[in-house]
Design a protein around this motif. Sequence first.
Motif, PDB file in Angstrom:
ATOM      1  N   ALA A 115       0.838  -1.198   0.000  1.00 29.81           N
ATOM      2  CA  ALA A 115       0.000   0.000   0.000  1.00 29.81           C
ATOM      3  C   ALA A 115       0.873   1.248   0.000  1.00 29.81           C
ATOM      4  O   ALA A 115       1.821   1.364   0.784  1.00 29.81           O
ATOM      5  CB  ALA A 115      -0.913  -0.007   1.221  1.00 29.81           C
ATOM      6  N   LEU A 116       0.554   2.182  -0.884  1.00 30.54           N
ATOM      7  CA  LEU A 116       1.328   3.416  -1.022  1.00 30.54           C
ATOM      8  C   LEU A 116       0.562   4.640  -0.566  1.00 30.54           C
ATOM      9  O   LEU A 116       1.129   5.732  -0.487  1.00 30.54           O
ATOM     10  CB  LEU A 116       1.747   3.598  -2.491  1.00 30.54           C
ATOM     11  N   GLN A 117      -0.721   4.470  -0.272  1.00 31.90           N
ATOM     12  CA  GLN A 117      -1.539   5.618   0.115  1.00 31.90           C
ATOM     13  C   GLN A 117      -2.593   5.145   1.105  1.00 31.90           C
ATOM     14  O   GLN A 117      -3.147   4.049   0.959  1.00 31.90           O
ATOM     15  CB  GLN A 117      -2.217   6.212  -1.124  1.00 31.90           C
ATOM     16  N   LEU A 118      -2.856   5.956   2.124  1.00 34.35           N
ATOM     17  CA  LEU A 118      -3.859   5.630   3.125  1.00 34.35           C
ATOM     18  C   LEU A 118      -4.885   6.743   3.191  1.00 34.35           C
ATOM     19  O   LEU A 118      -4.531   7.916   3.361  1.00 34.35           O
ATOM     20  CB  LEU A 118      -3.209   5.445   4.501  1.00 34.35           C
ATOM     21  N   HIS A 119      -6.150   6.374   3.044  1.00 32.79           N
ATOM     22  CA  HIS A 119      -7.250   7.304   3.253  1.00 32.79           C
ATOM     23  C   HIS A 119      -8.119   6.753   4.383  1.00 32.79           C
ATOM     24  O   HIS A 119      -7.984   5.596   4.780  1.00 32.79           O
ATOM     25  CB  HIS A 119      -8.063   7.495   1.974  1.00 32.79           C
ATOM     26  N   ALA A 120      -9.012   7.569   4.899  1.00 35.74           N
ATOM     27  CA  ALA A 120      -9.822   7.114   6.023  1.00 35.74           C
ATOM     28  C   ALA A 120     -11.060   7.978   6.182  1.00 35.74           C
ATOM     29  O   ALA A 120     -11.072   9.156   5.836  1.00 35.74           O
ATOM     30  CB  ALA A 120      -9.007   7.148   7.321  1.00 35.74           C
ATOM     31  N   THR A 121     -12.116   7.355   6.698  1.00 39.02           N
ATOM     32  CA  THR A 121     -13.327   8.084   7.055  1.00 39.02           C
ATOM     33  C   THR A 121     -13.160   8.662   8.451  1.00 39.02           C
ATOM     34  O   THR A 121     -12.225   8.330   9.176  1.00 39.02           O
ATOM     35  CB  THR A 121     -14.535   7.141   7.067  1.00 39.02           C
ATOM     36  N   SER A 122     -14.099   9.530   8.864  1.00 40.95           N
ATOM     37  CA  SER A 122     -14.118   9.981  10.248  1.00 40.95           C
ATOM     38  C   SER A 122     -14.638   8.851  11.117  1.00 40.95           C
ATOM     39  O   SER A 122     -15.334   7.953  10.637  1.00 40.95           O
ATOM     40  CB  SER A 122     -15.008  11.218  10.403  1.00 40.95           C
ATOM     41  N   GLY A 123     -14.309   8.858  12.408  1.00 45.07           N
ATOM     42  CA  GLY A 123     -14.697   7.767  13.292  1.00 45.07           C
ATOM     43  C   GLY A 123     -15.639   8.206  14.389  1.00 45.07           C
ATOM     44  O   GLY A 123     -15.618   9.358  14.818  1.00 45.07           O
ATOM     45  N   THR A 124     -16.464   7.304  14.846  1.00 42.25           N
ATOM     46  CA  THR A 124     -17.429   7.624  15.893  1.00 42.25           C
ATOM     47  C   THR A 124     -16.742   8.036  17.185  1.00 42.25           C
ATOM     48  O   THR A 124     -17.169   8.969  17.863  1.00 42.25           O
ATOM     49  CB  THR A 124     -18.328   6.400  16.170  1.00 42.25           C
ATOM     50  N   THR A 125     -15.686   7.332  17.559  1.00 43.40           N
ATOM     51  CA  THR A 125     -14.970   7.659  18.791  1.00 43.40           C
ATOM     52  C   THR A 125     -13.494   7.859  18.488  1.00 43.40           C
ATOM     53  O   THR A 125     -12.626   7.439  19.242  1.00 43.40           O
ATOM     54  CB  THR A 125     -15.153   6.548  19.839  1.00 43.40           C
ATOM     55  N   GLY A 126     -13.225   8.503  17.376  1.00 44.19           N
ATOM     56  CA  GLY A 126     -11.854   8.743  16.979  1.00 44.19           C
ATOM     57  C   GLY A 126     -11.292   7.675  16.076  1.00 44.19           C
ATOM     58  O   GLY A 126     -10.244   7.854  15.476  1.00 44.19           O
ATOM     59  N   LYS A 127     -11.960   6.510  15.963  1.00 40.20           N
ATOM     60  CA  LYS A 127     -11.507   5.454  15.074  1.00 40.20           C
ATOM     61  C   LYS A 127     -12.119   5.650  13.693  1.00 40.20           C
ATOM     62  O   LYS A 127     -13.265   6.050  13.559  1.00 40.20           O
ATOM     63  CB  LYS A 127     -11.900   4.079  15.617  1.00 40.20           C
ATOM     64  N   SER A 128     -11.338   5.344  12.683  1.00 43.41           N
ATOM     65  CA  SER A 128     -11.764   5.534  11.306  1.00 43.41           C
ATOM     66  C   SER A 128     -11.888   4.197  10.596  1.00 43.41           C
ATOM     67  O   SER A 128     -11.480   3.169  11.113  1.00 43.41           O
ATOM     68  CB  SER A 128     -10.750   6.410  10.562  1.00 43.41           C
ATOM     69  N   VAL A 129     -12.445   4.255   9.378  1.00 44.82           N
ATOM     70  CA  VAL A 129     -12.370   3.114   8.469  1.00 44.82           C
ATOM     71  C   VAL A 129     -11.217   3.405   7.521  1.00 44.82           C
ATOM     72  O   VAL A 129     -11.328   4.256   6.638  1.00 44.82           O
ATOM     73  CB  VAL A 129     -13.677   2.925   7.680  1.00 44.82           C
ATOM     74  N   PRO A 130     -10.070   2.744   7.718  1.00 46.21           N
ATOM     75  CA  PRO A 130      -8.917   3.024   6.857  1.00 46.21           C
ATOM     76  C   PRO A 130      -9.040   2.311   5.514  1.00 46.21           C
ATOM     77  O   PRO A 130      -9.620   1.228   5.416  1.00 46.21           O
ATOM     78  CB  PRO A 130      -7.742   2.459   7.670  1.00 46.21           C
TER      79      PRO A 130
END
Length: 449
Positions: free
Chosen positions: A92-107
């Motif tokens: 993997a060369l790039q990481l994106h992520a959603t916002s998280g409910t308690t600070g955790k994201s969906v990477p």
Amino acid sequence: MVSHRQFFNEEMETLPKQKLQALQLERLQAVVERAYTHNQFYRKLYDEAGVKPSDIQSLADIRKLPFLEKKTVRAAYPLGTAMRPTGGEGGALQLHATSGTTGKSVPVFATRKDIENWADLNARELWMVGLRPGDVMMNCYGYGLPTGGFGFHYGAMAMDVMSIPMGSDARQYERMFDFIKDFGVKAVCMTPSVGLYIGNKAAEQGLDFKSTSLKIGLFGAEPWPWETRLKIENLLGITAYDEFGMTEFLGPGMTCECESRDGMHAWADSFLVECINPETGEPVEDGQDGELVWTWLTGDGTAMIRYRSRDLSRLWWEERCACGRTHPKISGIKGRSDDAVSIRGLIVFPSQVEAALIQFPETASNFRIIVDRKNDLDTFALKVEVKDLTLLDDAERVKLLQSNMAAAVKSITGNTPKIELVAQDSLPRASGGESKTASARVEDRRRSL
């Protein structure tokens, strides 16, 4: 000449339905096998469901696989859905992520293969709405962890279109206007609310874009009625197209309207989309309202299989669209089947707000999200009950608490609310079946506009 081609990737965009579905089955079987064999998260998920990769013998067999819920993916944070190591050859060369409910994201982990495919999908969409090599596009989506601006940026590069990474801050509208005029911008991409905002600012200044090169607009990340589309077209002198994508799948580049503008083509060679009854999980008939469920058939760095989007839409196949493409279509997103609300292009959950407010001992047990639209931009307000009514008499303390609460909510949701502190038990509460939703905690005044 290349610029006179009707399609960016003609072979794939016009593949007959039967061949498309055969390709979908081949890729579905491969991604399920790979996920089960190489990913502990998926092996455990499928073992608990009593399903093996060999059970997938037809596209209909996808229903044997359990749905993937956002909370399930978050519980597997940080590497639960990763299919490749980070960095290195093939990694993997790039990481994106959603916002998280308690600070955790969906990477979301993207390999070189993912990025190249992402560029191809977005180039198809830009070509489909009328961009050609040598044109200029102004990209007014954000460039950050959510994938907003990156997809169209890569797509533009793949088709030799110059991209101006303007970003999503609508307050720099003066610069936007200058660049549109000075650099011959042909297309803009942004959220509908930003489109309305800059369109109204242009009208206030007496700007007429019909004398410029600006002809095309791509709008997504927010539900928008046809009336809004017509207003944007009138203000900016463009043809406006709807597009849809999700960070979990490296969106945008998942779906987009063609010249017919009667639904968004969903690229079936990369995504298998289902439409289900959100209450039962069972499939609905072609063209019926339901919730979209997505499977990423070509994901190399990340596995996303039967992911419930909670987005409400319709799905249907045509043998061949008037534009010549054969991929299925979805209608514009009507809303969500869960308790989320889209504010300024970002999805906000009441549970996120609660996670921020619960940090403050002054907070009582209830709050209310109020979303409205002012000057064609979303507004975000929060009424928060406080335990001690006497607190409201202390103006300095109220001001400090409002500021701290707003900062806490922004840190989780990405949006800054205007905070109003109110007496305990003064806000409406859930009752009956309503308790299963966030309707008592969300007041979306935009729906009545």
